[in-house]
Design an enzyme around this catalytic site. Structure first.
Site, mmCIF file in Angstrom:
data_model
loop_
_atom_site.group_PDB
_atom_site.id
_atom_site.type_symbol
_atom_site.label_atom_id
_atom_site.label_comp_id
_atom_site.label_asym_id
_atom_site.label_seq_id
_atom_site.Cartn_x
_atom_site.Cartn_y
_atom_site.Cartn_z
ATOM 1 N N CYS A 134 -3.617 -8.988 5.839
ATOM 2 C CA CYS A 134 -2.644 -9.423 5.426
ATOM 3 C C CYS A 134 -2.216 -10.132 5.911
ATOM 4 O O CYS A 134 -1.392 -10.138 6.825
ATOM 5 C CB CYS A 134 -1.313 -8.904 4.189
ATOM 6 S SG CYS A 134 -0.069 -10.344 3.728
ATOM 7 N N CYS A 137 1.714 -11.594 5.999
ATOM 8 C CA CYS A 137 2.603 -10.871 6.375
ATOM 9 C C CYS A 137 2.737 -10.054 7.814
ATOM 10 O O CYS A 137 3.402 -9.575 8.373
ATOM 11 C CB CYS A 137 1.733 -9.209 5.717
ATOM 12 S SG CYS A 137 1.209 -9.688 4.395
ATOM 13 N N ASP A 138 1.297 -9.981 8.176
ATOM 14 C CA ASP A 138 0.841 -9.428 9.805
ATOM 15 C C ASP A 138 1.259 -10.748 10.949
ATOM 16 O O ASP A 138 1.010 -10.304 12.300
ATOM 17 C CB ASP A 138 0.150 -8.482 9.787
ATOM 18 C CG ASP A 138 0.580 -7.031 9.204
ATOM 19 O OD1 ASP A 138 1.770 -6.796 9.138
ATOM 20 O OD2 ASP A 138 -0.021 -6.902 8.379
HETATM 21 C C1 LIG Z 1 -2.204 -3.413 4.584
HETATM 22 C C2 LIG Z 1 -1.365 -4.379 3.856
HETATM 23 C C3 LIG Z 1 0.041 -4.825 3.906
HETATM 24 C C4 LIG Z 1 0.236 -5.760 3.467
HETATM 25 N N1 LIG Z 1 1.494 -5.617 3.872
HETATM 26 C C5 LIG Z 1 2.521 -6.653 3.302
HETATM 27 C C6 LIG Z 1 3.370 -7.125 3.801
HETATM 28 O O1 LIG Z 1 4.111 -6.822 4.921
HETATM 29 N N2 LIG Z 1 4.161 -7.653 2.844
HETATM 30 C C7 LIG Z 1 3.932 -7.764 1.865
HETATM 31 O O2 LIG Z 1 4.823 -8.656 1.001
HETATM 32 N N3 LIG Z 1 3.381 -7.983 1.590
HETATM 33 C C8 LIG Z 1 2.384 -7.610 2.211
HETATM 34 N N4 LIG Z 1 0.785 -6.270 1.672
HETATM 35 C C9 LIG Z 1 0.659 -7.303 0.524
HETATM 36 C C10 LIG Z 1 1.473 -6.338 -0.656
HETATM 37 O O3 LIG Z 1 1.255 -4.716 -0.329
HETATM 38 C C11 LIG Z 1 1.142 -6.182 -1.963
HETATM 39 O O4 LIG Z 1 1.026 -7.769 -2.606
HETATM 40 C C12 LIG Z 1 1.893 -5.548 -3.257
HETATM 41 O O5 LIG Z 1 1.599 -4.464 -2.998
HETATM 42 C C13 LIG Z 1 1.503 -6.273 -4.713
HETATM 43 O O6 LIG Z 1 2.204 -5.512 -5.463
HETATM 44 P P1 LIG Z 1 1.781 -4.893 -7.011
HETATM 45 O O7 LIG Z 1 2.487 -4.075 -6.981
HETATM 46 O O8 LIG Z 1 1.092 -6.056 -8.110
HETATM 47 O O9 LIG Z 1 -0.012 -3.835 -6.838
HETATM 48 P P2 LIG Z 1 -0.286 -2.903 -5.739
HETATM 49 O O10 LIG Z 1 0.612 -2.340 -4.292
HETATM 50 O O11 LIG Z 1 -1.319 -3.015 -5.171
HETATM 51 O O12 LIG Z 1 0.157 -1.752 -7.015
HETATM 52 C C14 LIG Z 1 -0.998 -1.065 -7.505
HETATM 53 C C15 LIG Z 1 -0.336 -0.245 -8.511
HETATM 54 O O13 LIG Z 1 -0.975 0.056 -10.014
HETATM 55 C C16 LIG Z 1 -1.695 1.394 -9.624
HETATM 56 N N5 LIG Z 1 -2.912 1.314 -10.783
HETATM 57 C C17 LIG Z 1 -3.890 0.608 -10.556
HETATM 58 N N6 LIG Z 1 -4.859 1.231 -11.524
HETATM 59 C C18 LIG Z 1 -3.849 2.166 -12.513
HETATM 60 C C19 LIG Z 1 -4.545 2.679 -13.828
HETATM 61 N N7 LIG Z 1 -5.579 2.262 -13.568
HETATM 62 N N8 LIG Z 1 -3.485 3.291 -14.419
HETATM 63 C C20 LIG Z 1 -2.957 3.289 -13.780
HETATM 64 N N9 LIG Z 1 -2.116 3.008 -12.823
HETATM 65 C C21 LIG Z 1 -3.215 1.776 -12.106
HETATM 66 C C22 LIG Z 1 -2.061 2.065 -7.701
HETATM 67 O O14 LIG Z 1 -1.568 3.666 -8.332
HETATM 68 C C23 LIG Z 1 -0.476 1.389 -7.241
HETATM 69 O O15 LIG Z 1 0.663 2.275 -7.451
HETATM 70 C C24 LIG Z 1 0.149 -6.047 2.319
HETATM 71 C C25 LIG Z 1 -1.352 -5.179 1.316
HETATM 72 C C26 LIG Z 1 -2.163 -4.479 1.984
HETATM 73 C C27 LIG Z 1 -3.422 -4.276 2.247
#
Ligand SMILES: Cc1cc2nc3c(=O)[nH]c(=O)nc-3n(C[C@H](O)[C@H](O)[C@H](O)COP(=O)(O)OP(=O)(O)OC[C@H]3O[C@@H](n4cnc5c(N)ncnc54)[C@H](O)[C@@H]3O)c2cc1C
Length: 310
Positions: A134, A137-138
Site C-alpha cells: 500500500c 499508506c507507507d
Molecule cells: C500490508 C498492508 C498495509 C496496509 N496499511 C494501511 C495503512 O497504513 N493505512 C490504511 O488506511 N490502510 C492500510 N492498508 C489497507 C487496509 O488494510 C484496508 O483498506 C482495510 O483493511 C480494508 O478493510 P475491510 O474491513 O474492508 O477489509 P479487511 O481488512 O480485508 O477485512 C476483511 C475481513 O473479512 C473476513 N472475511 C473474509 N471472508 C469471510 C467470510 N467468508 N466469512 C466471514 N468473514 C470473512 C476476514 O477474516 C477479515 O476479517 C494496508 C493493507 C495492507 C495489505
C-alpha cells in the site's frame, strides 16, 4: 427460528465499525470474524494515517482495540467463516463452517479484499520492514530512499507517482515489455525524472535481515540477474475481492467487486456491502470504516421501514 437483525460478515475496519454502530442502534449485531480476524491491518506494522493516534498505532493493536470496543458496546462476535449464502429466502440464510445456518433480516458484507503478492519468501518475512502492498499508506516512510514498485497497471503507475513525492529514486519493474495502464498514467510516469522503468523483469528475491537492503531482478529476455540495492519494495499487482461465495447471489463487477449504489446498497434490499469488498479505488482503513458506519445506518433504516426492529 432465531433471526439476527443485523449480521455482519468480516472483522476488518468496515465490519467492526458497522458492528459498533449497529450495537449502539440496538440492532444486537452478530459478526462473523472470518479466517483473518482483524483483517488486512493485522499483517502490517505502523499505521500512521488512521485519525486519533498522534504517533500512529500498530495495525494489530488498532484492530484489537476495535474488536474490544465492538464487544464492549454489545456485539456478539463469532469466530467462524461464512461458506455459502442464500439471499433468495427471507430471512436471508448464511451457512457457516462450524455453527451451521444463521438467519438474518439484514446483512453487511465486509469480507475485504486480499492483496496479490509475488509469493517470495523474502516478501513475507520483510512485510512491514520495507515490503508493502500500500503506497498511500507507507510511501511517506521512504523519504529520500530508493524503492521499487512492481506492476504494470494503473495502480502501479499511481503508486510510483505517489512514492516519487518522497523517495529519491523509484524503479518501476514490470515483467512484460509494455504496461497495460492507461496512456495518460504511463505518460505521467515516463515524464517523472525520479522514476526508472525496468521492463521484461521479475523480482526473484528480496534480500535483508531486519529490513530490505536489495532485490535480485531477473531479465526474462536476456536471462541475466542483477542485484539492485534499495530500501523498499511496493507490490502493486492487484487485489482479489473476497466475494467467491456471493457470486451467484448478488451483482458483482468484472473484477469481482460487489456493485453498490448510494454508497453501500447492493441490488438486494437488506444486503449492504462496505469496505474493500466493494471499493476498487480507495482501499483504506478509514474509508472502509466510514462505509461500515454508513452500512449500519442503512441497515437500521431498512429494518425500521420494514417493521423488523423488534
Ligand atoms: C500490508 C498492508 C498495509 C496496509 N496499511 C494501511 C495503512 O497504513 N493505512 C490504511 O488506511 N490502510 C492500510 N492498508 C489497507 C487496509 O488494510 C484496508 O483498506 C482495510 O483493511 C480494508 O478493510 P475491510 O474491513 O474492508 O477489509 P479487511 O481488512 O480485508 O477485512 C476483511 C475481513 O473479512 C473476513 N472475511 C473474509 N471472508 C469471510 C467470510 N467468508 N466469512 C466471514 N468473514 C470473512 C476476514 O477474516 C477479515 O476479517 C494496508 C493493507 C495492507 C495489505
Amino acid at each position: 427460528m432465531n433471526i439476527i437483525k443485523n449480521l455482519i460478515l468480516g472483522s476488518g475496519p468496515a465490519g467492526l465499525t458497522a458492528a459498533i454502530y449497529s450495537s449502539r442502534s440496538n440492532l444486537e449485531p452478530v459478526l462473523l470474524s472470518g479466517n483473518e480476524p482483524g483483517g488486512q491491518l493485522t499483517v502490517t506494522s505502523l499505521v500512521e494515517n488512521f485519525p486519533g493516534f498522534e504517533n500512529g498505532i500498530l495495525g494489530p493493536e488498532l484492530m484489537n482495540s476495535m474488536r474490544e470496543q465492538a464487544i464492549n458496546v454489545g456485539t456478539k462476535i463469532i469466530d467462524d467463516t461464512a461458506i455459502s449464502v442464500d439471499f433468495s429466502k427471507k430471512p436471508f440464510v448464511v451457512s457457516t463452517e462450524r455453527n451451521g445456518e444463521l438467519y438474518a433480516h439484514t446483512i453487511i458484507i465486509s469480507t475485504g479484499a486480499s492483496a496479490k503478492w509475488l509469493g517470495l519468501e523474502g516478501e513475507k518475512r520483510l512485510m512491514g520492514k520495507g515490503v508493502s502492498g500500500c503506497a498511500t499508506c507507507d510511501g511517506a516512510f521512504f523519504k529520500e530512499k530508493v524503492v521499487a514498485v512492481v506492476g504494470g497497471g494503473d495502480s502501479a503507475m499511481e503508486d510510483s507517482l505517489f512514492v516519487s513525492k518522497f523517495a529519491s529514486k523509484v524503479y518501476l519493474i514490470h515483467r512484460r515489455d509494455e504496461f497495460r495502464a492507461s496512456k495518460i498514467m504511463q505518460d505521467r510516469v515516463k515524464d517523472n525524472p525520479k522514476i526508472e522503468i525496468i521492463f521484461n523483469s521479475e523480482i526473484k528475491d528480496i534480500i535483508g535481515e531486519d529490513k530490505v537492503v536489495s532485490i535480485d531482478i531477473f531479465n526474462n529476455k536476456t536471462g541475466e540477474t542483477k542485484n539492485v540495492p534499495l530500501d523498499g519494495v511496493f507490490i502493486a499487482i492487484g487485489h482479489t475481492p473476497n466475494t467467491s461465495i456471493f457470486k451467484s447471489s448478488i451483482d458483482i463487477d468484472d473484477n469481482g467487486y460487489i456493485k453498490v449504489h448510494d454508497f453501500t446498497k447492493t441490488n438486494i434490499a437488506g444486503i449492504f456491502a462496505a469496505g474493500d469488498v466493494s471499493d476498487p479505488k480507495y482501499k483504506q482503513a478509514i474509508s472502509s470504516a466510514g462505509m461500515g458506519c454508513i452500512a449500519s445506518i442503512d441497515s437500521l433504516h431498512f429494518l425500521e421501514d420494514n417493521n423488523l426492529t423488534q
